[in-house]
Each structure stands twice: as C-alpha cells, then as structure tokens.
Design an enzyme around this catalytic site. Structure first.
Site, short mmCIF file in Angstrom:
data_model
loop_
_atom_site.label_atom_id
_atom_site.label_comp_id
_atom_site.label_asym_id
_atom_site.label_seq_id
_atom_site.Cartn_x
_atom_site.Cartn_y
_atom_site.Cartn_z
N GLU A 41 0.29 -1.12 -0.41
CA GLU A 41 -0.10 0.28 -0.25
C GLU A 41 0.80 1.42 -0.10
O GLU A 41 2.06 1.56 0.66
CB GLU A 41 -0.79 -0.16 1.00
CG GLU A 41 -1.82 -1.05 1.36
CD GLU A 41 -3.08 -1.23 2.06
OE1 GLU A 41 -4.08 -0.89 2.24
OE2 GLU A 41 -2.45 -0.32 3.68
N CYS A 72 7.60 -3.79 16.11
CA CYS A 72 6.89 -2.39 16.44
C CYS A 72 5.08 -3.03 17.11
O CYS A 72 4.84 -3.26 15.90
CB CYS A 72 6.65 -1.50 15.75
SG CYS A 72 8.53 -1.10 15.25
N GLY A 123 7.48 -0.91 5.54
CA GLY A 123 8.32 -1.58 5.48
C GLY A 123 9.63 -0.81 6.49
O GLY A 123 9.20 0.27 6.69
N SER A 141 12.64 7.50 6.83
CA SER A 141 12.40 7.40 8.58
C SER A 141 12.89 5.46 8.79
O SER A 141 11.92 4.91 8.01
CB SER A 141 10.46 7.71 8.35
OG SER A 141 10.01 6.87 10.26
N HIS A 154 9.85 6.73 20.26
CA HIS A 154 8.74 6.28 20.87
C HIS A 154 8.28 5.85 21.97
O HIS A 154 7.90 5.64 23.27
CB HIS A 154 7.61 4.73 20.34
CG HIS A 154 7.55 4.85 18.48
ND1 HIS A 154 6.67 6.29 17.97
CD2 HIS A 154 7.62 4.26 17.72
CE1 HIS A 154 6.95 5.88 16.68
NE2 HIS A 154 7.77 5.24 15.99
N ASN A 156 -2.83 5.60 15.92
CA ASN A 156 -3.33 5.83 14.97
C ASN A 156 -3.76 4.19 16.40
O ASN A 156 -3.53 3.09 15.89
CB ASN A 156 -3.12 5.61 13.64
CG ASN A 156 -2.91 6.36 13.31
OD1 ASN A 156 -3.94 7.88 13.36
ND2 ASN A 156 -2.16 7.66 12.92
N CYS A 180 -0.65 6.62 9.42
CA CYS A 180 0.71 6.02 10.07
C CYS A 180 0.51 5.00 11.43
O CYS A 180 -0.17 5.20 11.42
CB CYS A 180 1.29 7.22 11.07
SG CYS A 180 2.64 7.70 11.01
S1 SF4 Z 1 6.76 -0.57 9.34
FE1 SF4 Z 1 8.55 0.71 10.67
S2 SF4 Z 1 6.90 0.91 12.37
FE2 SF4 Z 1 5.92 -0.75 11.39
S3 SF4 Z 1 6.92 -2.75 12.29
FE3 SF4 Z 1 8.12 -1.79 10.74
S4 SF4 Z 1 9.78 -0.18 11.59
FE4 SF4 Z 1 7.99 -0.95 12.86
#
Ligand code: SF4
Length: 355
Positions: free
Chosen positions: A93, A118, A161, A193, A218, A292, A335
C-alpha cells in the site's frame, strides 16, 4: 542480460554498458531511461520511439511492474490509499496526502511486510515476504502520478517496511528518483524514516544523499522502548543519538524524531522529563503522533487536550515539538495502519481497477 536488477532499476551508465554488450547504440540507453523514468512508462511494446527488433530484445529482459489494484478515498480529507499488486501476487500500500492543495506527499512502502515487530504497527502483523526492488518503489510514484495526473512534491519512506532493512534497493531508488534525466526530485523533498538501525544510519551518512532523516523513537527510556519495539534490544537510544550526531556532522541535515503517543505507555510527566534530558540544547525536532488504533494492539491515544498539554510542556522546557495532523485514519491509511491487503471501512469510496 546478466544483472541482478530489472532493467527499469538501472542507471543510464549501466544501461549504456548493456547496450554496448548487445550490439545496440549507446544512445538507446538514454532513450530507454527517459522512457522508464521521464515518461514513466513500462509497456515497452507501446514505445513508438524504438524499432521493432529492439523492442523484441527488451521484452525478453526482466522488468518490474506493479498493478494499481484499488484506490480508497477518504471522505474526511483528500487522502487516498492505494493498493498495488506485485508480479508475485503480493500486495503493498501507498498513501497520497494532500496538504490543502499547496503541496502533496506520497508515503511509499519499501518491503512486503516488515520484520521489525513494532507492537503498535499493522505493517508487521502480516508475514514478512521480501524487500521491494528499486523499480517497485519508483513505480508506486509513477502509477499514482498518472492516476491523479499530477506531480507530487514530497515523498516519505514511511509505508510498509523498514527502509534500511532493504538498504541497497532503497539507496538505488533514492538516486534514481533524484537523477536529472528522471523524475529529478530534490533530496530535500525526500524523507526516510527508520526505527533506528544504527549501522545503516552510519553507512547512509556516507552516501552523499542529504535528505531528511526521521527516527521512530516512541519512548525516551530504553527499558520502555524494548517493550514496544524489539529493535531496541539491539540498539540503545544512546547509540542512536550518537549515530544521528554523526549523520548531522557529515550531511548538515537535521534529524527529527517521531513519538507516537500511547496512553499509559509513554505519555506521562516522567516521559516528558526524560525527553527533555535527551534533547535539551540539541536542535532536534520531536513530532508527536497520536496513536492510530489497530485491532491487534489494545491501546489508545491520549485525548486531544492531553496531547496539546504534552506538547506545550515540552516547548516550555525548551524542546522543539509539533503535533502531526492525522490524515487517512478513516481508510486505515494513517501512520502505522498500512498492511498490504484489502481493507473495508465506513465512509469510503472504493475504485476497483481489476474489473
Ligand atoms: S513498518 Fe516501521 S513502525 Fe511498522 S513495524 Fe516496521 S519499522 Fe516498525
């Protein structure tokens, strides 16, 4: 061709070497790169600029494609979530975010699934399959720009990812996307990020790609961070901040930190004080993100007033903090909500491309 890359992931110099190998003129490399990245096309059969014989040769080569499978439009704002189908039948997506018509941002995926785990993130709840190729990341932009008949102003690698877990393809994507003969987006309009892969942050600081780096923090405490982000067992906050200092010294680019506010997890005065301790007198920026919600994580965001007070207290103590406006939550496009499978919800418009 003996290459691990699909031809629409190659730089002009690589295409040129290949043209010479297959007995074609070097100028075809320039035309081919232009076709893929300026015209943003991938159906080589339709290219009128090339002779038939040349098209036949190209058709036999590995070329990445993605199919725009579904678009879901928010009714609350102009956010649009895209579902793409890959050649191996997996889905990813991407999200188009429109900031009141003045500029637009695309949030792109870099992997099918995510192995970072996460707790609050939907992208890691599906099985990790593989990293995307550079062309598959590029094609998300090209397909969306074609669909909306626009050019986007910014891209953020914050979709499904961990970008630095797919380091080589992501770096190649960034350089291709910045290439003057391609889309030519400035690095200043690109953001990566990461959840804090220290070795890759240090490696990236030597790439000569001065973009915006964002760290998903976080929690300001290692112990608490380990409870919600497994990567914190590998790298401490101290190591991350040191890597950020090196990145800043080498690139001159400041780093921002994302802090998802989760009620009863990281939203107390104790957390504020620790953030102040970490960031006081450092010109770094904290972006507060209301959680979220997703089905698999049984926690809530603090309420709006509480979040404003959290921000004001940080500012009062000398920390540069903003609150990120949540967009696309009604279509599970905000997010931490992307997951690469078909989603349903109220108040949405669905445009199926597969029928
Ligand atoms: S996409 Fe980003 S926030 Fe989600 S599990 Fe992977 S590293 Fe963590």
């Amino acid at each position: 061709m003996e290459s691990k890359y699909a031809i629409n992931s190659l730089f002009p110099e690589e295409l040129k070497n290949w043209m010479i190998q297959i007995g074609e003129s070097a100028f075809r490399a320039k035309q081919l790169f232009h076709f893929f990245h300026k015209e943003q096309l991938s159906e080589i059969e339709k290219a009128t600029v090339f002779p038939k014989q040349f098209i036949e040769k190209i058709r036999k080569e590995k070329m990445d494609k993605i199919v725009l499978w579904k678009r879901v439009d928010s009714k609350k704002d102009n956010t649009k979530k895209y579902l793409f189908k890959l050649q191996d039948n997996h889905y990813i997506e991407s999200v188009y975010l429109d900031n009141q018509g003045s500029h637009s941002t695309l949030c792109l995926s870099t992997q099918v699934g995510c192995r970072m785990g996460c707790h609050f993130c939907a992208s890691t709840k599906q099985a990790f399959i593989r990293g995307l190729t550079s062309a598959e990341i590029l094609l998300q932009v090209y397909e969306i720009e074609r669909d909306l008949n626009c050019k986007v102003n910014n891209i953020v690698l914050m979709g499904i990812g961990e970008p630095f877990d797919n380091y080589e393809a992501v770096v190649r994507f960034l350089k291709l996307f910045h290439h003057p003969d391609g889309h030519h987006m400035s690095y200043r309009n690109m953001t990566v990020s990461t959840c804090g892969l220290v070795d890759e942050i240090l490696k990236f600081s030597l790439e000569d790609i001065p973009l915006n780096l964002t760290i998903s923090l976080h929690s300001a405490f290692d112990k608490d961070r380990r409870l919600i982000m497994p990567i914190a067992k590998k790298y401490s906050i101290f190591q991350i901040l040191n890597a950020c200092d090196v990145y800043f010294q080498r690139t001159g680019r400041r780093i921002s930190f994302e802090y998802t506010l989760i009620h009863d997890v990281n939203d107390t005065m104790r957390d504020i004080n620790q953030l102040v301790k970490l960031f006081k007198n450092k010109s770094m920026h904290i972006n507060l993100i209301p959680l979220n919600e997703i089905d698999e994580y049984n926690k809530q965001s603090p309420n709006t007033d509480y979040i404003k007070n959290f921000q004001q207290e940080l500012i009062r103590q000398g920390i540069n903090a903003t609150i990120r406006k949540s967009q696309g939550a009604d279509i599970q496009g905000a997010c931490g909500q992307l997951r690469g499978k078909e989603t349903k919800g109220e108040d949405i418009i669905e445009i199926n491309r597969n029928n």
